[in-house]
Scaffold this motif. Structure first.
Motif, PDB file in Angstrom:
ATOM      1  N   GLU A 178       1.301  -1.046   0.033  1.00  0.00           N
ATOM      2  CA  GLU A 178       0.141   0.297  -0.176  1.00  0.00           C
ATOM      3  C   GLU A 178       1.200   1.691  -0.591  1.00  0.00           C
ATOM      4  O   GLU A 178       0.394   1.917  -0.564  1.00  0.00           O
ATOM      5  N   LEU A 179       2.035   0.723   0.404  1.00  0.00           N
ATOM      6  CA  LEU A 179       2.932   2.048   0.440  1.00  0.00           C
ATOM      7  C   LEU A 179       4.098   2.339  -0.534  1.00  0.00           C
ATOM      8  O   LEU A 179       4.994   0.433  -0.182  1.00  0.00           O
ATOM      9  N   ARG A 180       4.994   2.474  -0.724  1.00  0.00           N
ATOM     10  CA  ARG A 180       6.461   2.746  -1.594  1.00  0.00           C
ATOM     11  C   ARG A 180       7.332   1.676  -0.324  1.00  0.00           C
ATOM     12  O   ARG A 180       6.726   2.445   1.311  1.00  0.00           O
ATOM     13  N   PHE A 195      10.998   8.376   8.768  1.00  0.00           N
ATOM     14  CA  PHE A 195      11.236   9.042   7.365  1.00  0.00           C
ATOM     15  C   PHE A 195       9.988   9.410   6.769  1.00  0.00           C
ATOM     16  O   PHE A 195       8.858  10.760   7.585  1.00  0.00           O
ATOM     17  N   VAL A 196       8.944   8.257   6.781  1.00  0.00           N
ATOM     18  CA  VAL A 196       7.506   7.806   5.762  1.00  0.00           C
ATOM     19  C   VAL A 196       6.829   8.235   8.045  1.00  0.00           C
ATOM     20  O   VAL A 196       5.808   8.994   7.224  1.00  0.00           O
ATOM     21  N   ALA A 234      -6.563  14.739  10.812  1.00  0.00           N
ATOM     22  CA  ALA A 234      -6.210  14.185  10.295  1.00  0.00           C
ATOM     23  C   ALA A 234      -6.298  12.656   9.042  1.00  0.00           C
ATOM     24  O   ALA A 234      -5.234  12.833   8.514  1.00  0.00           O
ATOM     25  N   GLU A 235      -7.819  12.806   8.601  1.00  0.00           N
ATOM     26  CA  GLU A 235      -7.574  12.244   6.975  1.00  0.00           C
ATOM     27  C   GLU A 235      -6.998  13.072   5.940  1.00  0.00           C
ATOM     28  O   GLU A 235      -6.623  12.825   5.223  1.00  0.00           O
ATOM     29  N   ARG A 236      -7.134  14.256   6.653  1.00  0.00           N
ATOM     30  CA  ARG A 236      -6.535  15.461   5.160  1.00  0.00           C
ATOM     31  C   ARG A 236      -4.835  15.094   5.438  1.00  0.00           C
ATOM     32  O   ARG A 236      -4.515  15.216   4.125  1.00  0.00           O
ATOM     33  N   VAL A 237      -4.512  14.973   6.381  1.00  0.00           N
ATOM     34  CA  VAL A 237      -3.438  14.876   6.274  1.00  0.00           C
ATOM     35  C   VAL A 237      -2.634  13.311   5.424  1.00  0.00           C
ATOM     36  O   VAL A 237      -1.662  13.063   5.269  1.00  0.00           O
ATOM     37  N   VAL A 238      -3.478  12.200   6.127  1.00  0.00           N
ATOM     38  CA  VAL A 238      -2.973  10.846   5.923  1.00  0.00           C
ATOM     39  C   VAL A 238      -3.693  11.277   3.902  1.00  0.00           C
ATOM     40  O   VAL A 238      -2.289  10.243   3.304  1.00  0.00           O
ATOM     41  N   LEU A 287       0.096  10.392   1.545  1.00  0.00           N
ATOM     42  CA  LEU A 287      -0.168   9.125   0.837  1.00  0.00           C
ATOM     43  C   LEU A 287      -0.434   9.196  -1.022  1.00  0.00           C
ATOM     44  O   LEU A 287      -0.146   8.413  -1.183  1.00  0.00           O
ATOM     45  N   GLU A 288      -1.014  10.440  -0.718  1.00  0.00           N
ATOM     46  CA  GLU A 288      -0.444  10.930  -2.649  1.00  0.00           C
ATOM     47  C   GLU A 288       0.800  10.376  -3.201  1.00  0.00           C
ATOM     48  O   GLU A 288       0.773   9.497  -4.239  1.00  0.00           O
ATOM     49  N   GLY A 289       1.795  11.310  -2.364  1.00  0.00           N
ATOM     50  CA  GLY A 289       2.690  10.996  -2.657  1.00  0.00           C
ATOM     51  C   GLY A 289       4.129   9.579  -2.469  1.00  0.00           C
ATOM     52  O   GLY A 289       4.936   9.159  -2.679  1.00  0.00           O
ATOM     53  N   LEU A 290       2.971   8.738  -1.814  1.00  0.00           N
ATOM     54  CA  LEU A 290       3.615   7.100  -0.738  1.00  0.00           C
ATOM     55  C   LEU A 290       3.112   5.655  -1.810  1.00  0.00           C
ATOM     56  O   LEU A 290       3.283   5.057  -1.084  1.00  0.00           O
ATOM     57  N   ARG A 291       2.421   6.444  -2.720  1.00  0.00           N
ATOM     58  CA  ARG A 291       1.898   5.261  -3.759  1.00  0.00           C
ATOM     59  C   ARG A 291       3.325   4.537  -4.424  1.00  0.00           C
ATOM     60  O   ARG A 291       3.997   4.846  -4.494  1.00  0.00           O
ATOM     61  N   PRO A 292       2.507   3.759  -4.168  1.00  0.00           N
ATOM     62  CA  PRO A 292       3.789   2.090  -4.832  1.00  0.00           C
ATOM     63  C   PRO A 292       4.069   2.446  -6.420  1.00  0.00           C
ATOM     64  O   PRO A 292       2.905   3.198  -7.601  1.00  0.00           O
ATOM     65  N   ARG A 293       5.584   2.796  -6.585  1.00  0.00           N
ATOM     66  CA  ARG A 293       5.901   3.306  -7.874  1.00  0.00           C
ATOM     67  C   ARG A 293       5.436   1.645  -9.395  1.00  0.00           C
ATOM     68  O   ARG A 293       5.718   0.936  -8.504  1.00  0.00           O
ATOM     69  N   THR A 294       5.008   2.469  -9.958  1.00  0.00           N
ATOM     70  CA  THR A 294       4.441   1.642 -11.136  1.00  0.00           C
ATOM     71  C   THR A 294       5.966   0.931 -12.091  1.00  0.00           C
ATOM     72  O   THR A 294       6.353   2.044 -12.563  1.00  0.00           O
TER      73      THR A 294
END
Length: 212
Positions: A162-164, A171-172, A197-201, A205-212
């Motif tokens: 779910e995360l990179r 760091f994350v 909390a939801e807005r921060v997460v 997470l938008e930048g922590l999505r696994p790279r394809t």
């Protein structure tokens, strides 16, 4: 017997035996009486550094040995008092990394609100920096376990895809908790509105999505 208080047990109390296992007193009323005594003394303006076990016991109407059977010293007592007035630790849903992280950050938000609304929490935290032993005890028994919850949640998110997983776990975790800590510690007047909390997460997470 705690060295910093330097006293001897009350005549009507048996001192704790060397190596004896300390445990919680059977009476919840005794514990609450001790907590109320500490709060009352703090409200009177007594600094943390001047709160001896002897003075607390006298104010609570109990013997010093009664306190020492529950707490090894002032630091343990103060940490338990703080935990009794703070929001409880979060229970993570475990359904997804996002759900766990939102629960953790919402807990931080609630603690920030509690600190703002509680004169006791504000008073004690304001004095902690001048009382390193209390801060160390609080950090070891309260902050560090909560921090590990966050690290474990991030690690699970990486393992489950779910995360990179090419970033350092700490760091994350700092990326996620940083905005809440900024608003509660560095900018104590900043808003802690519902949904933060939801807005921060979601933003992180938008930048922590696994790279394809």
């Amino acid at each position: 017997m705690s060295v910093q208080d330097g006293g001897t047990p009350e005549p009507h109390d048996d001192p704790p035996r060397p190596g004896a296992r300390r445990g919680r007193p059977r009476s919840e009323g005794v514990e609450q009486a001790v907590f109320d005594a500490v709060v009352g003394l703090l409200d009177e303006g007594v600094p943390l550094a001047e709160l001896s076990i002897e003075r607390i016991a006298r104010t609570a109407g109990v013997g010093k040995a009664t306190i020492y059977r529950r707490w090894a010293g002032k630091e343990e007592l103060f940490v338990d008092l703080l935990r009794s007035v703070e929001p409880p630790d979060p229970v993570l849903p475990g359904t997804s990394a996002r759900a766990d992280l939102v629960a953790l950050l919402e807990s931080l938000r609630q603690r920030g609100l509690a600190k703002r609304s509680s004169a006791l929490l504000h008073n004690v935290f304001a004095q902690m920096q001048a009382y390193p032993r209390l801060w160390d005890a609080y950090h070891h028994t309260v902050i560090e376990p909560r921090r590990r919850l966050g690290l474990d949640a991030v690690r699970r998110g990486m393992e489950q895809g779910e995360l990179r997983d090419d970033l350092d776990v700490e760091f994350v975790n700092d990326l996620l908790t940083g905005p809440l800590l900024l608003r509660t510690v560095i900018r104590p007047g900043a808003t802690l509105e519902p949904g933060l909390a939801e807005r921060v997460v979601d933003a992180v997470l938008e930048g922590l999505r696994p790279r394809t």
